[in-house]
Structures are given as C-alpha cells and as structure tokens.
Design a protein around this motif. Structure first.
Motif, PDB file in Angstrom:
ATOM      1  N   GLY A   8       0.777  -1.229   0.000  1.00 41.96           N
ATOM      2  CA  GLY A   8       0.000   0.000   0.000  1.00 41.96           C
ATOM      3  C   GLY A   8       0.809   1.279   0.000  1.00 41.96           C
ATOM      4  O   GLY A   8       0.240   2.370  -0.062  1.00 41.96           O
ATOM      5  N   GLY A   9       2.123   1.188   0.068  1.00 41.96           N
ATOM      6  CA  GLY A   9       2.925   2.404   0.029  1.00 41.96           C
ATOM      7  C   GLY A   9       2.934   3.012  -1.363  1.00 41.96           C
ATOM      8  O   GLY A   9       2.399   2.438  -2.310  1.00 41.96           O
ATOM      9  N   GLY A  10       3.539   4.181  -1.468  1.00 47.96           N
ATOM     10  CA  GLY A  10       3.624   4.835  -2.756  1.00 47.96           C
ATOM     11  C   GLY A  10       3.845   6.320  -2.592  1.00 47.96           C
ATOM     12  O   GLY A  10       4.221   6.794  -1.524  1.00 47.96           O
ATOM     13  N   GLU A  11       3.609   7.030  -3.674  1.00 47.28           N
ATOM     14  CA  GLU A  11       3.773   8.480  -3.664  1.00 47.28           C
ATOM     15  C   GLU A  11       2.423   9.154  -3.792  1.00 47.28           C
ATOM     16  O   GLU A  11       1.584   8.746  -4.607  1.00 47.28           O
ATOM     17  CB  GLU A  11       4.700   8.925  -4.800  1.00 47.28           C
ATOM     18  CG  GLU A  11       5.009  10.405  -4.774  1.00 47.28           C
ATOM     19  CD  GLU A  11       6.165  10.785  -5.682  1.00 47.28           C
ATOM     20  OE1 GLU A  11       6.816   9.881  -6.241  1.00 47.28           O
ATOM     21  OE2 GLU A  11       6.411  11.999  -5.820  1.00 47.28           O
ATOM     22  N   VAL A  12       2.248  10.196  -2.997  1.00 43.73           N
ATOM     23  CA  VAL A  12       0.975  10.925  -2.993  1.00 43.73           C
ATOM     24  C   VAL A  12       1.273  12.397  -2.771  1.00 43.73           C
ATOM     25  O   VAL A  12       2.313  12.762  -2.212  1.00 43.73           O
ATOM     26  CB  VAL A  12       0.041  10.364  -1.892  1.00 43.73           C
ATOM     27  CG1 VAL A  12       0.608  10.629  -0.503  1.00 43.73           C
ATOM     28  CG2 VAL A  12      -1.374  10.895  -2.030  1.00 43.73           C
ATOM     29  N   GLN A  13       0.369  13.231  -3.200  1.00 46.19           N
ATOM     30  CA  GLN A  13       0.551  14.664  -3.013  1.00 46.19           C
ATOM     31  C   GLN A  13       0.102  15.109  -1.627  1.00 46.19           C
ATOM     32  O   GLN A  13      -0.676  14.415  -0.947  1.00 46.19           O
ATOM     33  CB  GLN A  13      -0.219  15.431  -4.080  1.00 46.19           C
ATOM     34  CG  GLN A  13       0.416  15.333  -5.463  1.00 46.19           C
ATOM     35  CD  GLN A  13      -0.183  16.321  -6.440  1.00 46.19           C
ATOM     36  OE1 GLN A  13      -1.353  16.679  -6.348  1.00 46.19           O
ATOM     37  NE2 GLN A  13       0.620  16.763  -7.391  1.00 46.19           N
ATOM     38  N   PHE A  14       0.579  16.273  -1.233  1.00 44.52           N
ATOM     39  CA  PHE A  14       0.194  16.882   0.045  1.00 44.52           C
ATOM     40  C   PHE A  14      -1.328  16.885   0.174  1.00 44.52           C
ATOM     41  O   PHE A  14      -2.037  17.261  -0.744  1.00 44.52           O
ATOM     42  CB  PHE A  14       0.748  18.304   0.099  1.00 44.52           C
ATOM     43  CG  PHE A  14       0.360  19.061   1.335  1.00 44.52           C
ATOM     44  CD1 PHE A  14      -0.738  19.907   1.332  1.00 44.52           C
ATOM     45  CD2 PHE A  14       1.095  18.947   2.494  1.00 44.52           C
ATOM     46  CE1 PHE A  14      -1.096  20.619   2.477  1.00 44.52           C
ATOM     47  CE2 PHE A  14       0.756  19.646   3.629  1.00 44.52           C
ATOM     48  CZ  PHE A  14      -0.343  20.486   3.617  1.00 44.52           C
ATOM     49  N   GLY A  15      -1.802  16.407   1.335  1.00 44.38           N
ATOM     50  CA  GLY A  15      -3.237  16.366   1.580  1.00 44.38           C
ATOM     51  C   GLY A  15      -3.915  15.088   1.129  1.00 44.38           C
ATOM     52  O   GLY A  15      -5.110  14.890   1.399  1.00 44.38           O
ATOM     53  N   GLY A  16      -3.180  14.233   0.465  1.00 49.21           N
ATOM     54  CA  GLY A  16      -3.740  12.989  -0.043  1.00 49.21           C
ATOM     55  C   GLY A  16      -3.819  11.904   1.011  1.00 49.21           C
ATOM     56  O   GLY A  16      -3.493  12.114   2.183  1.00 49.21           O
ATOM     57  N   GLN A 112       9.001  -5.929   5.998  1.00 44.11           N
ATOM     58  CA  GLN A 112      10.170  -5.503   5.230  1.00 44.11           C
ATOM     59  C   GLN A 112      10.199  -3.998   5.002  1.00 44.11           C
ATOM     60  O   GLN A 112      11.225  -3.453   4.578  1.00 44.11           O
ATOM     61  CB  GLN A 112      10.193  -6.225   3.871  1.00 44.11           C
ATOM     62  CG  GLN A 112       9.262  -5.653   2.797  1.00 44.11           C
ATOM     63  CD  GLN A 112       7.798  -5.997   3.002  1.00 44.11           C
ATOM     64  OE1 GLN A 112       7.416  -6.679   3.959  1.00 44.11           O
ATOM     65  NE2 GLN A 112       6.953  -5.533   2.088  1.00 44.11           N
ATOM     66  N   GLY A 113       9.107  -3.335   5.265  1.00 51.35           N
ATOM     67  CA  GLY A 113       9.035  -1.884   5.075  1.00 51.35           C
ATOM     68  C   GLY A 113       8.443  -1.515   3.732  1.00 51.35           C
ATOM     69  O   GLY A 113       8.618  -2.218   2.735  1.00 51.35           O
ATOM     70  N   THR A 114       7.730  -0.408   3.717  1.00 56.87           N
ATOM     71  CA  THR A 114       7.159   0.111   2.479  1.00 56.87           C
ATOM     72  C   THR A 114       7.347   1.626   2.462  1.00 56.87           C
ATOM     73  O   THR A 114       7.135   2.304   3.466  1.00 56.87           O
ATOM     74  CB  THR A 114       5.675  -0.276   2.336  1.00 56.87           C
ATOM     75  OG1 THR A 114       5.180   0.151   1.063  1.00 56.87           O
ATOM     76  CG2 THR A 114       4.799   0.333   3.422  1.00 56.87           C
ATOM     77  N   GLN A 115       7.773   2.141   1.331  1.00 54.65           N
ATOM     78  CA  GLN A 115       8.080   3.571   1.217  1.00 54.65           C
ATOM     79  C   GLN A 115       6.804   4.387   1.021  1.00 54.65           C
ATOM     80  O   GLN A 115       5.965   4.051   0.162  1.00 54.65           O
ATOM     81  CB  GLN A 115       9.027   3.816   0.041  1.00 54.65           C
ATOM     82  CG  GLN A 115       9.360   5.275  -0.216  1.00 54.65           C
ATOM     83  CD  GLN A 115      10.235   5.883   0.866  1.00 54.65           C
ATOM     84  OE1 GLN A 115      11.226   5.284   1.280  1.00 54.65           O
ATOM     85  NE2 GLN A 115       9.880   7.081   1.319  1.00 54.65           N
ATOM     86  N   VAL A 116       6.686   5.450   1.790  1.00 53.61           N
ATOM     87  CA  VAL A 116       5.614   6.434   1.616  1.00 53.61           C
ATOM     88  C   VAL A 116       6.282   7.775   1.342  1.00 53.61           C
ATOM     89  O   VAL A 116       7.116   8.226   2.128  1.00 53.61           O
ATOM     90  CB  VAL A 116       4.719   6.522   2.857  1.00 53.61           C
ATOM     91  CG1 VAL A 116       3.759   7.709   2.748  1.00 53.61           C
ATOM     92  CG2 VAL A 116       3.946   5.229   3.057  1.00 53.61           C
ATOM     93  N   THR A 117       5.922   8.375   0.223  1.00 55.89           N
ATOM     94  CA  THR A 117       6.494   9.670  -0.158  1.00 55.89           C
ATOM     95  C   THR A 117       5.363  10.656  -0.382  1.00 55.89           C
ATOM     96  O   THR A 117       4.448  10.392  -1.169  1.00 55.89           O
ATOM     97  CB  THR A 117       7.337   9.550  -1.430  1.00 55.89           C
ATOM     98  OG1 THR A 117       8.382   8.594  -1.220  1.00 55.89           O
ATOM     99  CG2 THR A 117       7.958  10.894  -1.782  1.00 55.89           C
ATOM    100  N   VAL A 118       5.424  11.785   0.310  1.00 52.41           N
ATOM    101  CA  VAL A 118       4.408  12.824   0.179  1.00 52.41           C
ATOM    102  C   VAL A 118       5.066  14.056  -0.428  1.00 52.41           C
ATOM    103  O   VAL A 118       5.995  14.617   0.146  1.00 52.41           O
ATOM    104  CB  VAL A 118       3.777  13.176   1.532  1.00 52.41           C
ATOM    105  CG1 VAL A 118       2.658  14.202   1.330  1.00 52.41           C
ATOM    106  CG2 VAL A 118       3.258  11.929   2.226  1.00 52.41           C
ATOM    107  N   SER A 119       4.610  14.441  -1.589  1.00 55.34           N
ATOM    108  CA  SER A 119       5.196  15.589  -2.274  1.00 55.34           C
ATOM    109  C   SER A 119       4.379  16.845  -2.001  1.00 55.34           C
ATOM    110  O   SER A 119       3.161  16.794  -1.869  1.00 55.34           O
ATOM    111  CB  SER A 119       5.266  15.321  -3.778  1.00 55.34           C
ATOM    112  OG  SER A 119       3.986  15.028  -4.286  1.00 55.34           O
ATOM    113  N   SER A 120       5.082  17.963  -1.953  1.00 59.60           N
ATOM    114  CA  SER A 120       4.401  19.234  -1.631  1.00 59.60           C
ATOM    115  C   SER A 120       3.909  19.938  -2.878  1.00 59.60           C
ATOM    116  O   SER A 120       4.205  19.544  -3.992  1.00 59.60           O
ATOM    117  CB  SER A 120       5.352  20.140  -0.864  1.00 59.60           C
ATOM    118  OG  SER A 120       6.531  20.349  -1.592  1.00 59.60           O
TER     119      SER A 120
END
Length: 120
Positions: A8-16, A112-120
C-alpha cells in the motif's frame, strides 16, 4: 516461521491519502499488539500507531486525527489509513507484531518496510 508482508505504500501529493496493509502468515497461535513504525534516513525509528488485540489504539501525537489504525483478527492483518498527508510523513513504514507460535513462543516480528512519499 512467521512472515509479515506490507503493501500500500507509494507516492501521494500533500493532503492525499494512502492505506497500508500488513498481513501476518505462518504457524501463528496468537497475535497480541500490532504496530506501525516509520523511519527516515539518519533518524531513529518511531512508533506511529499501536493497536491491541482488543482494538485499543494509541498514536504518535503528530498523526492523531489524521491516521487510523485498525485490524482484522480473522485475517491476521493490520491497517493504517493515512489521511491529510504531509511531506513530513515521508518515510519507510514498517509493521510489527507480537506473535506467539508453538515452536518459538512469543516474539516480535517485523515487516520488510514500504516507502511512503508525500510531495508538496
């Protein structure tokens, strides 16, 4: 042997929003507390949320009101619903579970960990 698999990790925008899942499998007798931690480079791993077998939760102050931790005991799965995400939530997220097996007794297992990235 016990395995915790996150998704379920991934990249999402601010507020997502994102929803993490962590499923435990193996020769499991009982699962006690299940937790979510996160870690960024150069920093100590911090606990984000914890949920007891009875569903009682506790959260890191900075995520209270935005994150919801839940579990499905029938599926041996813990979830982390993350809303109103901020760039400072960017991290590798790990699930952890206190699990009893007949062969090894009670032990804390990690995913194992999952990356979550939130972009501004």
């Amino acid at each position: 042997q016990v395995h915790l698999v996150e998704s379920g990790g991934g990249e999402v925008q601010f507020g997502g929003s994102l929803r993490l899942s962590c499923a435990a499998s193996g020769s499991i007798s009982s699962i006690y507390d299940m937790s979510w931690y996160r870690q960024t480079p150069g920093k100590q791993r911090e606990m984000v949320a914890i949920i007891s077998s009875g569903g009682i939760t506790n959260y890191l102050d900075s995520v209270k009101g935005r994150f919801i931790c839940s579990r499905d005991n029938a599926k041996n799965t813990v979830y982390l619903q993350m809303n109103s995400l901020k760039p400072e939530d960017t991290a590798v997220y790990y699930c952890s579970a206190n699990i009893h097996t007949i062969s090894t007794g009670r032990f804390v297992y990690w995913g194992q960990g999952t990356q979550v990235t939130v972009s501004s």
